[in-house]
Design a protein around this motif. Structure first.
Motif, PDB file in Angstrom:
ATOM      1  N   GLU A 103      66.171  -1.383  13.438  1.00 53.15           N
ATOM      2  CA  GLU A 103      67.467  -1.125  12.177  1.00 53.15           C
ATOM      3  C   GLU A 103      67.860  -2.613  11.949  1.00 53.15           C
ATOM      4  O   GLU A 103      67.554  -3.186  13.287  1.00 53.15           O
ATOM      5  CB  GLU A 103      68.708  -0.407  13.086  1.00 53.15           C
ATOM      6  N   LYS A 130      70.647  -5.320  11.768  1.00 51.84           N
ATOM      7  CA  LYS A 130      71.735  -5.188  11.654  1.00 51.84           C
ATOM      8  C   LYS A 130      72.461  -6.509  11.411  1.00 51.84           C
ATOM      9  O   LYS A 130      73.910  -6.187  11.019  1.00 51.84           O
ATOM     10  CB  LYS A 130      72.180  -5.079  13.127  1.00 51.84           C
ATOM     11  N   ASN A 148      72.131 -12.225  10.734  1.00 52.10           N
ATOM     12  CA  ASN A 148      73.125 -12.184  11.713  1.00 52.10           C
ATOM     13  C   ASN A 148      74.197 -12.969  11.887  1.00 52.10           C
ATOM     14  O   ASN A 148      74.909 -13.722  10.684  1.00 52.10           O
ATOM     15  CB  ASN A 148      71.981 -12.526  13.443  1.00 52.10           C
TER      16      ASN A 148
END
Length: 304
Positions: A18, A20, A280
């Motif tokens: 996944e 993120k 991120n």
């Protein structure tokens, strides 16, 4: 080393994670990119090329360009450069203004925005047409004549670059910017907008894996000592305030950009570039860092 099979397996594994990350939201033009893009390219020091995914698709390299501009000025000025900009990790966000006041307008390193703007100022001072010189040099290093600036991205950065404008004017108040701020910003926005592929970037960074020598022409762009220092800068400062974590998990010198690109060097062995636009919280490609951590773990090889 079976690099193609290694990056194939990493690509498959990371693609199942996944993601993120989120797309950079402060440069509107970058938000138009398909966030599912994901490519990996590796070039070894025998010039064998290995790639998978969107490795030949060009994207805005953004802060990765700072390594090349810094290297150009380092090659021109030598150690005098470090009177204008430092070489220590910042520990702050890449666009922070905080440290400049405490350190009298001398940016902590050339890879945070403040430092890159000082380097841009030096590019404007050293070259009659710095944008033309920089683009030509990138074409030479990448061996790709089709590389260009993305004028739409450059304009988008100009229209939304209030913090960079604040940085360059604040540094000028300390007399560490010599040229007109508008000229410095124009070059800076263009250098960040340049579009390259993972394969292009892996080729460009071969010079840092090859002791400062351009592989095709054998031109000694950087002395061995200068190349060592550029690699050290990438190791310490290449990932903003996540540089320590990158060193801990990956163990290679490298540089990221908010366009989702990441490039890393294993000196005398290979260069590798990854592109995945989602970032991120530290502004580094989520898939990019996952990919490189797996690469050095599987190969059991890093600079440490």
């Amino acid at each position: 080393m079976e690099y193609q099979s290694i990056i194939n397996s990493i690509y498959k594994e990371v693609s199942l994670l996944e993601n993120k990350g989120t797309i950079a939201d402060y440069i509107p033009e970058l938000q138009k990119i398909n966030t599912d893009k994901f490519g990996i390219a590796l070039i070894d020091n025998f010039q064998n090329r290995y790639s998978i995914g969107n490795a030949t698709e060009q994207f805005s390299i953004q802060s990765i360009s700072k390594v090349i501009t810094t290297s150009i000025i380092f090659s021109k000025m030598g150690n005098d450069l470090w009177q204008r900009v430092g070489f220590e990790p910042s520990g702050n966000a890449f666009n922070s203004l905080v440290q400049l006041e405490y350190e009298n307008g001398i940016p902590r390193n050339p890879f945070i925005n403040a430092g890159a703007l000082v380097i841009a100022d030096l590019m404007v001072s050293h070259f009659e047409n710095p944008k033309e010189y920089f683009l030509s040099f990138m074409k030479e290093l990448s061996e790709n004549e089709n590389i260009e600036y993305n004028e739409t991205v450059a304009q988008s950065e100009k229209e939304n670059g209030y913090r960079n404008a604040a940085l360059v004017n604040y540094i000028k108040s300390f007399h560490n910017i010599q040229n007109h701020p508008d000229d410095v910003l124009d070059f800076y926005f263009h250098q960040c907008s340049i579009e390259m592929s993972c394969l292009d970037l892996a080729k460009v960074f071969q010079v840092f894996s090859n002791n400062g020598i351009v592989p095709k022409t054998k031109f000694k762009f950087l002395t061995t000592s200068q190349c060592k220092r550029m690699n050290a800068l990438m190791q310490m400062c290449g990932f903003y305030d996540q540089a320590g974590e990158f060193t801990f998990k990956v163990g290679l010198p490298g540089k990221s950009g908010v366009g989702g690109g990441v490039v890393a060097i294993y000196p005398n062995h290979y260069t590798v570039a990854v592109w995945s636009p989602k970032l991120n919280k530290k502004g580094n490609s989520y898939y990019g860092l996952e990919t490189l951590e797996r690469l050095t773990t599987i190969t059991e090889a890093s600079i440490f």
